[in-house]
Design a protein around this motif. Sequence first.
Motif, PDB file in Angstrom:
ATOM      1  N   LEU A  78     -10.754   6.537   7.709  1.00  0.00           N
ATOM      2  CA  LEU A  78      -9.611   7.261   7.144  1.00  0.00           C
ATOM      3  C   LEU A  78      -9.978   8.079   5.909  1.00  0.00           C
ATOM      4  O   LEU A  78      -9.286   9.050   5.590  1.00  0.00           O
ATOM      5  CB  LEU A  78      -8.502   6.277   6.751  1.00  0.00           C
ATOM      6  CG  LEU A  78      -7.758   5.580   7.876  1.00  0.00           C
ATOM      7  CD1 LEU A  78      -6.763   4.584   7.305  1.00  0.00           C
ATOM      8  CD2 LEU A  78      -7.052   6.581   8.764  1.00  0.00           C
ATOM      9  N   GLN A  79     -11.027   7.694   5.213  1.00  0.00           N
ATOM     10  CA  GLN A  79     -11.319   8.313   3.911  1.00  0.00           C
ATOM     11  C   GLN A  79     -11.523   9.829   3.958  1.00  0.00           C
ATOM     12  O   GLN A  79     -10.994  10.530   3.096  1.00  0.00           O
ATOM     13  CB  GLN A  79     -12.489   7.600   3.234  1.00  0.00           C
ATOM     14  CG  GLN A  79     -12.128   6.187   2.775  1.00  0.00           C
ATOM     15  CD  GLN A  79     -10.770   6.098   2.067  1.00  0.00           C
ATOM     16  OE1 GLN A  79      -9.779   5.655   2.638  1.00  0.00           O
ATOM     17  NE2 GLN A  79     -10.702   6.561   0.844  1.00  0.00           N
ATOM     18  N   LYS A  82      -8.039  11.296   4.244  1.00  0.00           N
ATOM     19  CA  LYS A  82      -7.308  11.132   2.982  1.00  0.00           C
ATOM     20  C   LYS A  82      -7.809  12.130   1.946  1.00  0.00           C
ATOM     21  O   LYS A  82      -7.018  12.771   1.250  1.00  0.00           O
ATOM     22  CB  LYS A  82      -7.470   9.692   2.483  1.00  0.00           C
ATOM     23  CG  LYS A  82      -6.873   9.431   1.122  1.00  0.00           C
ATOM     24  CD  LYS A  82      -5.372   9.356   1.176  1.00  0.00           C
ATOM     25  CE  LYS A  82      -4.812   8.829  -0.138  1.00  0.00           C
ATOM     26  NZ  LYS A  82      -3.905   9.780  -0.780  1.00  0.00           N
ATOM     27  N   SER A  92       0.544  11.602   1.193  1.00  0.00           N
ATOM     28  CA  SER A  92       0.301  10.646   2.264  1.00  0.00           C
ATOM     29  C   SER A  92       0.518   9.243   1.730  1.00  0.00           C
ATOM     30  O   SER A  92       0.518   9.014   0.522  1.00  0.00           O
ATOM     31  CB  SER A  92      -1.125  10.784   2.820  1.00  0.00           C
ATOM     32  OG  SER A  92      -2.084  10.465   1.824  1.00  0.00           O
ATOM     33  N   LYS A  93       0.701   8.326   2.655  1.00  0.00           N
ATOM     34  CA  LYS A  93       0.888   6.919   2.316  1.00  0.00           C
ATOM     35  C   LYS A  93      -0.091   6.117   3.148  1.00  0.00           C
ATOM     36  O   LYS A  93      -0.178   6.308   4.361  1.00  0.00           O
ATOM     37  CB  LYS A  93       2.323   6.502   2.618  1.00  0.00           C
ATOM     38  CG  LYS A  93       2.643   5.072   2.269  1.00  0.00           C
ATOM     39  CD  LYS A  93       4.099   4.751   2.581  1.00  0.00           C
ATOM     40  CE  LYS A  93       4.397   3.298   2.277  1.00  0.00           C
ATOM     41  NZ  LYS A  93       5.774   2.949   2.617  1.00  0.00           N
ATOM     42  N   GLN A  94      -0.826   5.237   2.486  1.00  0.00           N
ATOM     43  CA  GLN A  94      -1.795   4.403   3.176  1.00  0.00           C
ATOM     44  C   GLN A  94      -1.352   2.949   3.069  1.00  0.00           C
ATOM     45  O   GLN A  94      -0.927   2.511   2.007  1.00  0.00           O
ATOM     46  CB  GLN A  94      -3.171   4.595   2.538  1.00  0.00           C
ATOM     47  CG  GLN A  94      -4.306   3.993   3.306  1.00  0.00           C
ATOM     48  CD  GLN A  94      -5.639   4.484   2.793  1.00  0.00           C
ATOM     49  OE1 GLN A  94      -5.953   5.656   2.928  1.00  0.00           O
ATOM     50  NE2 GLN A  94      -6.416   3.605   2.209  1.00  0.00           N
ATOM     51  N   ASP A  96      -1.903  -1.283   4.927  1.00  0.00           N
ATOM     52  CA  ASP A  96      -2.519  -2.200   5.875  1.00  0.00           C
ATOM     53  C   ASP A  96      -1.430  -2.752   6.777  1.00  0.00           C
ATOM     54  O   ASP A  96      -0.306  -2.992   6.336  1.00  0.00           O
ATOM     55  CB  ASP A  96      -3.219  -3.343   5.141  1.00  0.00           C
ATOM     56  CG  ASP A  96      -4.454  -2.872   4.387  1.00  0.00           C
ATOM     57  OD1 ASP A  96      -4.946  -1.768   4.685  1.00  0.00           O
ATOM     58  OD2 ASP A  96      -4.922  -3.601   3.492  1.00  0.00           O
ATOM     59  N   ARG A 103      -5.659  -0.353   9.173  1.00  0.00           N
ATOM     60  CA  ARG A 103      -5.074   0.389   8.065  1.00  0.00           C
ATOM     61  C   ARG A 103      -4.571   1.706   8.643  1.00  0.00           C
ATOM     62  O   ARG A 103      -5.185   2.279   9.544  1.00  0.00           O
ATOM     63  CB  ARG A 103      -6.135   0.635   6.990  1.00  0.00           C
ATOM     64  CG  ARG A 103      -5.613   1.407   5.784  1.00  0.00           C
ATOM     65  CD  ARG A 103      -6.611   1.393   4.651  1.00  0.00           C
ATOM     66  NE  ARG A 103      -6.711   0.019   4.156  1.00  0.00           N
ATOM     67  CZ  ARG A 103      -7.817  -0.516   3.642  1.00  0.00           C
ATOM     68  NH1 ARG A 103      -8.920   0.187   3.564  1.00  0.00           N
ATOM     69  NH2 ARG A 103      -7.819  -1.764   3.216  1.00  0.00           N
ATOM     70  N   GLN A 104      -3.455   2.194   8.114  1.00  0.00           N
ATOM     71  CA  GLN A 104      -2.931   3.467   8.609  1.00  0.00           C
ATOM     72  C   GLN A 104      -2.632   4.404   7.454  1.00  0.00           C
ATOM     73  O   GLN A 104      -2.338   3.989   6.333  1.00  0.00           O
ATOM     74  CB  GLN A 104      -1.710   3.283   9.495  1.00  0.00           C
ATOM     75  CG  GLN A 104      -0.508   2.701   8.853  1.00  0.00           C
ATOM     76  CD  GLN A 104       0.638   2.490   9.837  1.00  0.00           C
ATOM     77  OE1 GLN A 104       1.747   2.338   9.381  1.00  0.00           O
ATOM     78  NE2 GLN A 104       0.406   2.448  11.131  1.00  0.00           N
ATOM     79  N   LEU A 105      -2.720   5.667   7.774  1.00  0.00           N
ATOM     80  CA  LEU A 105      -2.437   6.752   6.856  1.00  0.00           C
ATOM     81  C   LEU A 105      -1.310   7.561   7.487  1.00  0.00           C
ATOM     82  O   LEU A 105      -1.404   7.945   8.660  1.00  0.00           O
ATOM     83  CB  LEU A 105      -3.697   7.599   6.690  1.00  0.00           C
ATOM     84  CG  LEU A 105      -3.703   8.737   5.702  1.00  0.00           C
ATOM     85  CD1 LEU A 105      -3.511   8.204   4.279  1.00  0.00           C
ATOM     86  CD2 LEU A 105      -5.023   9.500   5.803  1.00  0.00           C
ATOM     87  N   GLU A 116       0.536   9.749  12.050  1.00  0.00           N
ATOM     88  CA  GLU A 116      -0.054   8.461  11.661  1.00  0.00           C
ATOM     89  C   GLU A 116      -1.497   8.450  12.167  1.00  0.00           C
ATOM     90  O   GLU A 116      -1.747   8.822  13.304  1.00  0.00           O
ATOM     91  CB  GLU A 116       0.758   7.344  12.316  1.00  0.00           C
ATOM     92  CG  GLU A 116       0.213   5.964  12.153  1.00  0.00           C
ATOM     93  CD  GLU A 116       1.034   4.976  12.957  1.00  0.00           C
ATOM     94  OE1 GLU A 116       0.436   4.276  13.802  1.00  0.00           O
ATOM     95  OE2 GLU A 116       2.275   4.913  12.772  1.00  0.00           O
ATOM     96  N   ASN A 118      -4.711   5.770  12.402  1.00  0.00           N
ATOM     97  CA  ASN A 118      -5.080   4.362  12.280  1.00  0.00           C
ATOM     98  C   ASN A 118      -6.595   4.196  12.324  1.00  0.00           C
ATOM     99  O   ASN A 118      -7.287   4.942  13.019  1.00  0.00           O
ATOM    100  CB  ASN A 118      -4.470   3.565  13.438  1.00  0.00           C
ATOM    101  CG  ASN A 118      -2.958   3.615  13.403  1.00  0.00           C
ATOM    102  OD1 ASN A 118      -2.348   3.155  12.460  1.00  0.00           O
ATOM    103  ND2 ASN A 118      -2.361   4.192  14.429  1.00  0.00           N
TER     104      ASN A 118
END
Length: 121
Positions: A78-79, A82, A92-94, A96, A103-105, A116, A118
Amino acid sequence: MQLDHFNITASMEQLIRLRDFYTEVLGLIEGERPNFNRKGFWLYGNGKPILHLIEGEVASEQPAKPHLDHVAFHTDDLQPIKAKLDSLGVDSKQMDIPGRDMRQLVFFDPVGIKIEVNARI
């Protein structure tokens, strides 16, 4: 059964913004598209055309508040996404997922569709 693709219909100006957003943020690749009557783009992920962007008006039967809540993707990391969202000033919202090694973004694309992404942690 498996998901084949999803489609977004918008003006060409919005489609260009969407194409650029999805290729830059999620790494989708613009690829070959049949010569339909309406202009647009097909964006590929893992060699498959998973996002169709079509020029046109939103369908008149579309409810004022559509029932589709979001579209989800899976990635290994995800990094980079992000970091790209942050560099573009996209909120955005991250989080677990309770009880899962996931983990989702969550964020919104340029026309307001919730996305979303994942990843396993």
